[in-house]
Every structure is written in C-alpha cells, then in structure tokens.
Design a protein around this motif. Structure first.
Motif, PDB file in Angstrom:
ATOM      1  N   THR A  63       4.124  -4.103  -3.780  1.00 48.04           N
ATOM      2  CA  THR A  63       3.580  -3.581  -5.043  1.00 48.04           C
ATOM      3  C   THR A  63       4.409  -4.150  -6.194  1.00 48.04           C
ATOM      4  O   THR A  63       5.429  -4.816  -5.971  1.00 48.04           O
ATOM      5  N   ASP A  89       6.398  -2.567  -7.929  1.00 43.28           N
ATOM      6  CA  ASP A  89       7.767  -2.025  -7.842  1.00 43.28           C
ATOM      7  C   ASP A  89       8.609  -2.795  -6.829  1.00 43.28           C
ATOM      8  O   ASP A  89       9.778  -3.091  -7.094  1.00 43.28           O
ATOM      9  N   HIS A 124      -1.463  -3.504  -5.119  1.00 47.18           N
ATOM     10  CA  HIS A 124      -0.941  -3.116  -3.804  1.00 47.18           C
ATOM     11  C   HIS A 124      -1.473  -4.089  -2.780  1.00 47.18           C
ATOM     12  O   HIS A 124      -2.609  -4.033  -2.408  1.00 47.18           O
ATOM     13  N   THR A 142       2.049  -2.336   7.792  1.00 46.44           N
ATOM     14  CA  THR A 142       1.988  -1.083   7.037  1.00 46.44           C
ATOM     15  C   THR A 142       1.722   0.116   7.937  1.00 46.44           C
ATOM     16  O   THR A 142       0.863   0.064   8.813  1.00 46.44           O
TER      17      THR A 142
HETATM   18  C1  LIG Z   1      -5.847  -5.629  -0.445  1.00 48.56           C
HETATM   19  C2  LIG Z   1      -4.766  -5.167   0.466  1.00 48.56           C
HETATM   20  C3  LIG Z   1      -4.521  -5.872   1.627  1.00 48.56           C
HETATM   21  C4  LIG Z   1      -3.524  -5.423   2.501  1.00 48.56           C
HETATM   22  N1  LIG Z   1      -3.349  -6.105   3.670  1.00 48.56           N
HETATM   23  C5  LIG Z   1      -2.420  -5.682   4.541  1.00 48.56           C
HETATM   24  C6  LIG Z   1      -2.248  -6.344   5.789  1.00 48.56           C
HETATM   25  O1  LIG Z   1      -2.959  -7.304   6.103  1.00 48.56           O
HETATM   26  N2  LIG Z   1      -1.283  -5.908   6.630  1.00 48.56           N
HETATM   27  C7  LIG Z   1      -0.470  -4.870   6.316  1.00 48.56           C
HETATM   28  O2  LIG Z   1       0.390  -4.547   7.114  1.00 48.56           O
HETATM   29  N3  LIG Z   1      -0.620  -4.180   5.140  1.00 48.56           N
HETATM   30  C8  LIG Z   1      -1.577  -4.574   4.260  1.00 48.56           C
HETATM   31  N4  LIG Z   1      -1.762  -3.892   3.079  1.00 48.56           N
HETATM   32  C9  LIG Z   1      -0.937  -2.740   2.781  1.00 48.56           C
HETATM   33  C10 LIG Z   1       0.104  -3.049   1.695  1.00 48.56           C
HETATM   34  O3  LIG Z   1       1.108  -3.887   2.189  1.00 48.56           O
HETATM   35  C11 LIG Z   1       0.655  -1.690   1.192  1.00 48.56           C
HETATM   36  O4  LIG Z   1      -0.405  -1.052   0.523  1.00 48.56           O
HETATM   37  C12 LIG Z   1       1.814  -1.862   0.257  1.00 48.56           C
HETATM   38  O5  LIG Z   1       2.931  -2.343   0.948  1.00 48.56           O
HETATM   39  C13 LIG Z   1       2.161  -0.564  -0.463  1.00 48.56           C
HETATM   40  O6  LIG Z   1       2.254   0.490   0.427  1.00 48.56           O
HETATM   41  P1  LIG Z   1       1.484   1.861   0.159  1.00 48.56           P
HETATM   42  O7  LIG Z   1       0.070   1.524  -0.192  1.00 48.56           O
HETATM   43  O8  LIG Z   1       1.717   2.764   1.322  1.00 48.56           O
HETATM   44  O9  LIG Z   1       2.149   2.452  -1.137  1.00 48.56           O
HETATM   45  P2  LIG Z   1       3.465   3.351  -1.221  1.00 48.56           P
HETATM   46  O10 LIG Z   1       4.589   2.684  -0.500  1.00 48.56           O
HETATM   47  O11 LIG Z   1       3.127   4.750  -0.813  1.00 48.56           O
HETATM   48  O12 LIG Z   1       3.759   3.308  -2.763  1.00 48.56           O
HETATM   49  C14 LIG Z   1       3.048   4.126  -3.710  1.00 48.56           C
HETATM   50  C15 LIG Z   1       3.584   3.826  -5.097  1.00 48.56           C
HETATM   51  O13 LIG Z   1       4.982   4.206  -5.179  1.00 48.56           O
HETATM   52  C16 LIG Z   1       5.768   3.086  -5.552  1.00 48.56           C
HETATM   53  N5  LIG Z   1       7.047   3.107  -4.829  1.00 48.56           N
HETATM   54  C17 LIG Z   1       7.215   3.236  -3.496  1.00 48.56           C
HETATM   55  N6  LIG Z   1       8.532   3.191  -3.185  1.00 48.56           N
HETATM   56  C18 LIG Z   1       9.201   3.019  -4.337  1.00 48.56           C
HETATM   57  C19 LIG Z   1      10.594   2.888  -4.687  1.00 48.56           C
HETATM   58  N7  LIG Z   1      11.546   2.909  -3.771  1.00 48.56           N
HETATM   59  N8  LIG Z   1      10.898   2.692  -5.977  1.00 48.56           N
HETATM   60  C20 LIG Z   1       9.958   2.659  -6.948  1.00 48.56           C
HETATM   61  N9  LIG Z   1       8.634   2.812  -6.681  1.00 48.56           N
HETATM   62  C21 LIG Z   1       8.247   2.963  -5.409  1.00 48.56           C
HETATM   63  C22 LIG Z   1       4.948   1.867  -5.153  1.00 48.56           C
HETATM   64  O14 LIG Z   1       5.280   0.724  -5.882  1.00 48.56           O
HETATM   65  C23 LIG Z   1       3.544   2.345  -5.451  1.00 48.56           C
HETATM   66  O15 LIG Z   1       3.245   2.185  -6.800  1.00 48.56           O
HETATM   67  C24 LIG Z   1      -2.753  -4.296   2.189  1.00 48.56           C
HETATM   68  C25 LIG Z   1      -2.992  -3.595   1.005  1.00 48.56           C
HETATM   69  C26 LIG Z   1      -3.994  -4.023   0.148  1.00 48.56           C
HETATM   70  C27 LIG Z   1      -4.234  -3.242  -1.100  1.00 48.56           C
END
Ligand SMILES: Cc1cc2nc3c(=O)[nH]c(=O)nc-3n(C[C@H](O)[C@H](O)[C@H](O)COP(=O)(O)OP(=O)(O)OC[C@H]3O[C@@H](n4cnc5c(N)ncnc54)[C@H](O)[C@@H]3O)c2cc1C
Length: 404
Positions: free
Chosen positions: A378, A380, A374, A139
């Motif tokens: 997610t 989505d 998340h 991420t």
């Molecule tokens: C408990 C936990 C553990 C985690 N562990 C790790 C880890 O070990 N390593 C790692 O690399 N990451 C990790 N993560 C990060 C996780 O993979 C990301 O939070 C996740 O991929 C979503 O990215 P974001 O939070 O940036 O949300 P965003 O990508 O910013 O999304 C925000 C919202 O918009 C929606 N959205 C985004 N794009 C679209 C689209 N094209 N169409 C429709 N809706 C959309 C999403 O579904 C979400 O609801 C962790 C997260 C959590 C909460």
C-alpha cells in the motif's frame, strides 16, 4: 546516469525486423480484441485464450523471457534484444509483463536466484515457455501489509511438507497450475527467521479455491487443508524465506522497471477528438485540454521512473529506492487519472457501454484507481520502504536487494 536508448546496430535492426514480421503474423486475428485493462473477469475469455497462446508461441522462441539462460527455457539474449521485444509488442498494445495472466514474471527471477540447480531445471522451463500459470499467494486475512506475520503452516513430514492455512486476495479467474506460496515453517521461531517459499502444484489434494468478486475483478481465497507438498519444492532453504521475499518483493514493488508506455493518453486524446459536446469536440474545450496535459505529464514521469529502473536492473546496479519510488508514484497517478477521467467523461466514466468505451476501458481505469492503492503493498508500506532505503531514522540505509 545515461539510460537513453541508442540507435539500433545493424544486428539489432535485423532482429527488430524479424520481431515485427513475427508479430504481424502471430497477432493476426486479434484485431478486434481491446486488450482490456481488466485483468481478471470471466467476460474476456477470448482475449485470455489469445494471450495464453501468444505467450506459448513467444516462449517457444525464448522471447517471453529473452535474457534468461537458454538451458532453463529463456532466450539467452541481450538487453538490447529485450528492449526490441518489449517495444515491438508494446506497439500492439500488449507488454511482455502481462502477455498472459501469470505471475511467472516475478516468480522466475526468484527461483533463478534462490533455487538449486535441480529446481531450476525442473521449475523454470515450463514457466519460461509460457506453459504454466503461477499465482503468488502471500496475503492472509490477519495481516496483508505485514507479510511477515504469515500463519499458513508448512511442517515437515518425511519427504513432504504438510500445509494448513488460508490466503486471500490472490490469483485470477482461471485456476493456477502452481502456487508460489509464503509459508511458516517454524511456528515458534523468531519473526523473519521462520518463513519459507513453496512451489505448490495447483491441483494438489486439500486445496480449495473460492472466488472473491472484487471491485477490480476476480481474486480468490485459497484454503490449504493438510496439503502434502514434496520437500523438493521448498525454494531458497527452510526458514530463509525472508531473504527470498526481499528479492521477490523488490520486483513486485517496481524494482524491475518497465519500458512500455501506458496507452491512456493516446486513447483519451482520440476519444476527445471524436466526441462532441455542445456542437464542438471535447478537445476544443480548453479545460479538457488542460486535464489531458496534466495526465500526459504525470504519465511521462511514471514512464521515466520505470525506464530508469529497467536500466538499473539490467546493468545490475540496483537503485536504492527506485522501485518503491516508481510504484508509489504510479499508484498516486493512477488515482489522480481516475479523477481526471471522471471530470472529462462525466457520467459516461461510470458505465461499461461499449459505445463510450470503444477506445479503452475508461470505466475500468476509473474503478481501479482507488483499488491499485492496495496491491502488492500500500502507499504506507511504500513510504516505509522508501524511508528505510534512505536511512531515515536509522544509522544506515537498507540496501536494495539484487534481482536477476
Ligand atoms: C488488485 C489487487 C491485487 C492483489 N493481488 C494479490 C496477489 O496476487 N497475491 C497476494 O498475495 N496478495 C494480493 N493482493 C493483496 C495485497 O497485497 C494486500 O491488499 C496489501 O498487501 C494490503 O493488505 P490489506 O489489504 O490486508 O490491508 P491492511 O494491511 O489491512 O492495511 C489497511 C490499511 O492500513 C495501513 N497500514 C497497515 N499497516 C500499517 C502500518 N504499520 N503503518 C501505517 N499504516 C499501515 C495500510 O497501508 C492500509 O492503508 C492484491 C490486492 C489488490 C488490491
């Protein structure tokens, strides 16, 4: 499809007995540990140390990765042995997936499938023996869901790659021995054809780790400042990282399945049988019994999806949309259960007081319900993958990648 479990053969029954005795011996001293659901806080240090030691002992016997080849540190055993190990450790409230805080469970199969013979011999044994902790670092601040926008650069310089960039929301409260990192090896290349995976020693010069104290526990930002990584550590071929990511993410998105049960219902029932309100136990209240029944039914559906996926993985017949169907349902059920716990426990669901939470981390289950929407994608992204696998809006469905 019949994925029901058959009775133990005499050989498997003998193995089960061996495992039971071994666990009885090696779980001694853990009786007071609660196996907190909170995977990453500094408060459960004793539990962390116990889990790491247990993982090492299981690893020594080849039981941490029972079906992996012996030459790489696995057990070389069958799916029946794996089932025995998973179910017996499950009786102690743990599971092989999370014996200790590492993502080796996901990284090892990706290296087994995509690594060269030399890489497998070098990287897998310490992982499979439970000696190293591995973080997955995908991420980035600019695009979590959209993993392919990766901007952390790794440019070749002689026998090394030089890495610069930032990852967020990764890891745990203890420093990693290795980082399994998605990097961009061709910044001007086309999307999906410019990525690679590096297996980076956690103590490399130029890595800075900054903790993030989140609602669900500790995560971290990782900064790479001219980090030099041996070219040998690039797994799966330069700019071939999207294919590797497909294997890896299929496992992260539930494609590997699971056979252990969520202990939530058992703990909740026990709590409601013991706790009084208005002169009667909570369990005597019909509305509470209804909520528990709903929890039980939904967790059972999650368990069956997980079991089906476990089965599909080990008979090497990937289910086209099984992984994402399971993880989507699991996220939604976790959220609904967070709400149900609040309805049963009232304000007690919001405090960490051990007199309430002696049985389980109910408070954590409530707090983490929304957070798990998340994590490894997610709702989505789940829906998007589900639609692609079914072929909705496209001439053909995408196939599920094979995993090992
Ligand atoms: C408990 C936990 C553990 C985690 N562990 C790790 C880890 O070990 N390593 C790692 O690399 N990451 C990790 N993560 C990060 C996780 O993979 C990301 O939070 C996740 O991929 C979503 O990215 P974001 O939070 O940036 O949300 P965003 O990508 O910013 O999304 C925000 C919202 O918009 C929606 N959205 C985004 N794009 C679209 C689209 N094209 N169409 C429709 N809706 C959309 C999403 O579904 C979400 O609801 C962790 C997260 C959590 C909460």
């Amino acid at each position: 499809m019949d994925f029901s479990l058959s009775p133990d053969t005499p050989a498997i029954a003998a193995f089960r007995k061996e495992v039971q005795e071994w666990l009885q011996e090696n779980m001694r001293g853990a009786e007071h540990l609660r196996w907190s659901g909170i995977w990453s806080t500094r408060e459960n240090e004793e539990e962390y140390r116990f889990r790491r030691e247990l993982a090492r002992k299981l690893g020594e016997k080849g039981w941490l990765f029972p079906m992996f080849p012996v030459q790489y540190g696995g057990g070389g055993l069958t799916v029946d042995h794996q089932l025995v190990l998973e179910t017996e450790i499950g009786r102690h409230g743990l599971n092989l997936n999370s014996v200790f805080y590492t993502l080796a469970r996901l990284v090892a199969p990706a290296i087994l499938k995509w690594g060269s013979e030399e890489q497998k011999r070098e990287f897998l044994p310490p992982m499979l023996r439970g000696e190293v902790s591995v973080w997955q670092v995908l991420t980035e601040p600019q695009g979590g869901s959209d993993v392919a926008t990766c901007r952390t650069k790794a440019l070749r310089d002689g026998d090394h790659y030089v890495v610069n960039g930032q990852k967020i929301m990764v890891g745990y409260h203890h420093p990693p021995d290795f980082l399994w990192a998605l990097v961009c090896t061709d910044p001007s290349g086309p999307r999906h054809e410019n990525l690679s995976w590096l297996y980076i020693p956690g103590n490399s010069a130029g890595i800075t780790i900054q903790p993030m104290h989140l609602m669900m526990g500790i995560k971290n930002s990782v900064f790479f400042d001219n980090v030099r990584v041996p070219a040998f550590n690039l797994v799966g071929g330069e700019n071939n990282g999207w294919k590797v990511a497909n294997t890896y993410l299929e496992l992260e998105h539930g494609g590997g399945g699971n056979v252990t049960e969520d202990p939530l219902v058992v703990r909740l029932v026990r709590y409601c049988q013991r706790t009084q309100g208005d002169g009667k136990t909570l369990m005597e209240d019909q509305s509470i019994r209804d909520i528990i029944a709903d929890t039980l039914i939904e967790l059972d559906v999650v368990r069956l999806f997980a079991l089906r996926n476990f089965w599909c993985r080990y008979v090497r017949e990937p289910h086209p949309y099984g992984g994402v169907q399971y993880i989507y349902h699991q996220r939604v059920v976790r959220l609904r259960n967070a709400e149900r716990l609040q309805r049963i426990l009232g304000y007690d669901a919001l405090v960490t007081d051990l007199s309430v939470h002696e049985q389980a981390d109910f408070e954590y289950a409530v707090r983490s319900g929304p957070g798990w929407l998340h994590g490894g994608g997610t709702l989505d992204t789940d829906r998007l993958i589900f639609a692609r696998r079914l072929g909705l809006g496209r001439p053909t469905g995408e196939a599920a990648p094979t995993t090992v």
